[in-house]
Enzyme design. Structure first.
Site, PDB file in Angstrom:
ATOM      1  N   ASP A  33       0.812  -1.348  -0.057  1.00  0.00           N
ATOM      2  CA  ASP A  33      -0.030  -0.064   0.072  1.00  0.00           C
ATOM      3  C   ASP A  33       0.765   1.139   0.176  1.00  0.00           C
ATOM      4  O   ASP A  33       2.105   1.248   0.138  1.00  0.00           O
ATOM      5  CB  ASP A  33      -0.959  -0.135   1.336  1.00  0.00           C
ATOM      6  CG  ASP A  33      -0.105  -0.602   2.622  1.00  0.00           C
ATOM      7  OD1 ASP A  33       0.973  -0.334   2.557  1.00  0.00           O
ATOM      8  OD2 ASP A  33      -1.084  -0.769   3.526  1.00  0.00           O
ATOM      9  N   ASN A  88      -7.152  -2.694  14.436  1.00  0.00           N
ATOM     10  CA  ASN A  88      -8.482  -3.002  14.248  1.00  0.00           C
ATOM     11  C   ASN A  88      -8.745  -4.277  13.279  1.00  0.00           C
ATOM     12  O   ASN A  88      -9.648  -4.493  12.651  1.00  0.00           O
ATOM     13  CB  ASN A  88      -9.088  -1.690  13.509  1.00  0.00           C
ATOM     14  CG  ASN A  88      -8.480  -1.309  12.148  1.00  0.00           C
ATOM     15  OD1 ASN A  88      -7.534  -2.144  11.603  1.00  0.00           O
ATOM     16  ND2 ASN A  88      -8.812  -0.285  11.746  1.00  0.00           N
ATOM     17  N   HIS A 130      -7.080  -4.699  10.400  1.00  0.00           N
ATOM     18  CA  HIS A 130      -6.837  -4.555   9.093  1.00  0.00           C
ATOM     19  C   HIS A 130      -5.337  -5.202   8.523  1.00  0.00           C
ATOM     20  O   HIS A 130      -4.586  -5.540   9.381  1.00  0.00           O
ATOM     21  CB  HIS A 130      -6.679  -3.192   8.760  1.00  0.00           C
ATOM     22  CG  HIS A 130      -5.488  -2.116   9.063  1.00  0.00           C
ATOM     23  ND1 HIS A 130      -5.446  -1.003   9.077  1.00  0.00           N
ATOM     24  CD2 HIS A 130      -4.358  -2.599   9.235  1.00  0.00           C
ATOM     25  CE1 HIS A 130      -4.577  -0.256   9.403  1.00  0.00           C
ATOM     26  NE2 HIS A 130      -3.694  -1.481   9.549  1.00  0.00           N
ATOM     27  N   GLU A 133      -9.728  -1.930   5.678  1.00  0.00           N
ATOM     28  CA  GLU A 133     -10.118  -1.706   6.949  1.00  0.00           C
ATOM     29  C   GLU A 133     -11.413  -2.393   7.296  1.00  0.00           C
ATOM     30  O   GLU A 133     -11.996  -3.140   6.351  1.00  0.00           O
ATOM     31  CB  GLU A 133     -10.491   0.023   6.910  1.00  0.00           C
ATOM     32  CG  GLU A 133      -9.381   0.859   6.825  1.00  0.00           C
ATOM     33  CD  GLU A 133      -8.540   0.974   8.013  1.00  0.00           C
ATOM     34  OE1 GLU A 133      -8.437   0.214   8.793  1.00  0.00           O
ATOM     35  OE2 GLU A 133      -8.028   2.037   8.025  1.00  0.00           O
TER      36      GLU A 133
HETATM   37  P1  PGA Z   1       2.450  -1.309  12.732  1.00  0.00           P
HETATM   38  O1  PGA Z   1       1.279  -1.265  11.477  1.00  0.00           O
HETATM   39  O2  PGA Z   1       3.627  -2.135  12.079  1.00  0.00           O
HETATM   40  O3  PGA Z   1       3.033   0.111  12.470  1.00  0.00           O
HETATM   41  O4  PGA Z   1       1.831  -1.596  13.667  1.00  0.00           O
HETATM   42  C1  PGA Z   1       0.907  -2.687  11.241  1.00  0.00           C
HETATM   43  C2  PGA Z   1      -0.388  -2.329  10.346  1.00  0.00           C
HETATM   44  O5  PGA Z   1      -1.158  -1.304  10.439  1.00  0.00           O
HETATM   45  O6  PGA Z   1      -0.705  -3.277   9.614  1.00  0.00           O
END
Ligand code: PGA
Length: 244
Positions: free
Chosen positions: A67, A137, A139, A144
């Site tokens: 992404d 959450n 995702h 999302e």
């Molecule tokens: P993070 O993000 O490694 O910064 O916790 C992971 C994600 O949101 O997929």
């Protein structure tokens, strides 16, 4: 789906780095699906170290990032293009720039860019190993809660929870982009092997929901139950209490 608690973040990062390293070692032309975020930082550091020690040829390696933020180009320090260059691609000589794919968050036509990226995955893929983090959450990528299970690369409105979680990478919360281009859930499932990594207590709830087994749109990562080859690696913090 197998979940393994590797104890500390450092052990787990080294283990996953070794898995990526071995994939490249056995198949120099392999396709890797890459992720960004705090979770991946030490994994890439260990990977760079292994590449340097063993002088592995990465010139034929092809990578596909999950992404990118809408509105940030590769010179913006919070963009995922910048992150990948900074942490991995510029840390080791020999990557071929034209083989390092990340969605373009400043493309004039974002819908067209999403379509182009999905086509690229279809034409050049499948990805051999996809590395994933997970959001608080649930995702994966920027898919999302509520994302369609059949989604392909698309433009995403980020949730408040994600904006809050990612605000640590920006000067102010208002600087966090509100949209991103993300591989969809079905794009991610096209990979042959998937490795999901989670560290820290903030991820415990998401991991608990993931390993409970019910596939639900409320926790997008649960779609991974539809894939036959998924490994989950966590540290003590992210391991759900009842599994300890
Ligand atoms: P993070 O993000 O490694 O910064 O916790 C992971 C994600 O949101 O997929």
């Amino acid at each position: 789906m197998k979940i393994t608690n590797l104890g500390t973040r450092s052990y787990a990062s080294f283990y996953v780095a070794c898995e990526i390293y071995k994939t490249i070692l056995h198949c120099p032309t392999c396709k890797l699906g890459l992720a960004t975020g705090g979770t991946m930082v030490d994994i890439y550091k260990f990977l760079v170290d292994l590449l340097k020690r063993n002088q592995l040829d990465v010139s034929q390696l092809e990578t596909f990032n999950l992404d990118e933020y809408v509105g940030l180009d590769g010179t913006h320090e919070a963009s995922y293009r910048y992150y990948m260059n900074d942490i991995l691609f510029k840390q080791y000589d020999g990557f071929t720039e034209s083989l390092l794919h990340i969605p373009n968050g400043v493309a004039p036509d974002l819908e067209q860019e999403a379509h182009r990226y999905e086509q690229l995955i279809n034409e050049k893929g499948p990805v051999d190993v996809q590395i994933l983090g997970i959001g608080e959450n649930g995702h994966i990528g920027f898919n999302e809660p509520g994302t369609d299970m059949h989604s392909v690369t698309h433009i995403v409105d980020l949730t408040e929870s994600t904006i809050e979680a990612n605000s640590r990478f920006f000067e102010t919360r208002d600087d966090v982009p509100k949209q991103a281009i993300s591989m969809g859930l079905s794009s991610i499932l096209k990979a042959k092997r998937i490795i999901l990594v989670a560290f820290g207590e903030k991820k415990q709830k998401a991991i608990e929901a993931l390993i409970k087994g019910d596939v639900t749109k409320d926790v997008p990562a649960t779609i991974l139950h539809a894939h036959p080859n998924v490994e989950v690696y966590v540290d003590d913090g992210a391991m759900p209490d009842k599994e300890k």
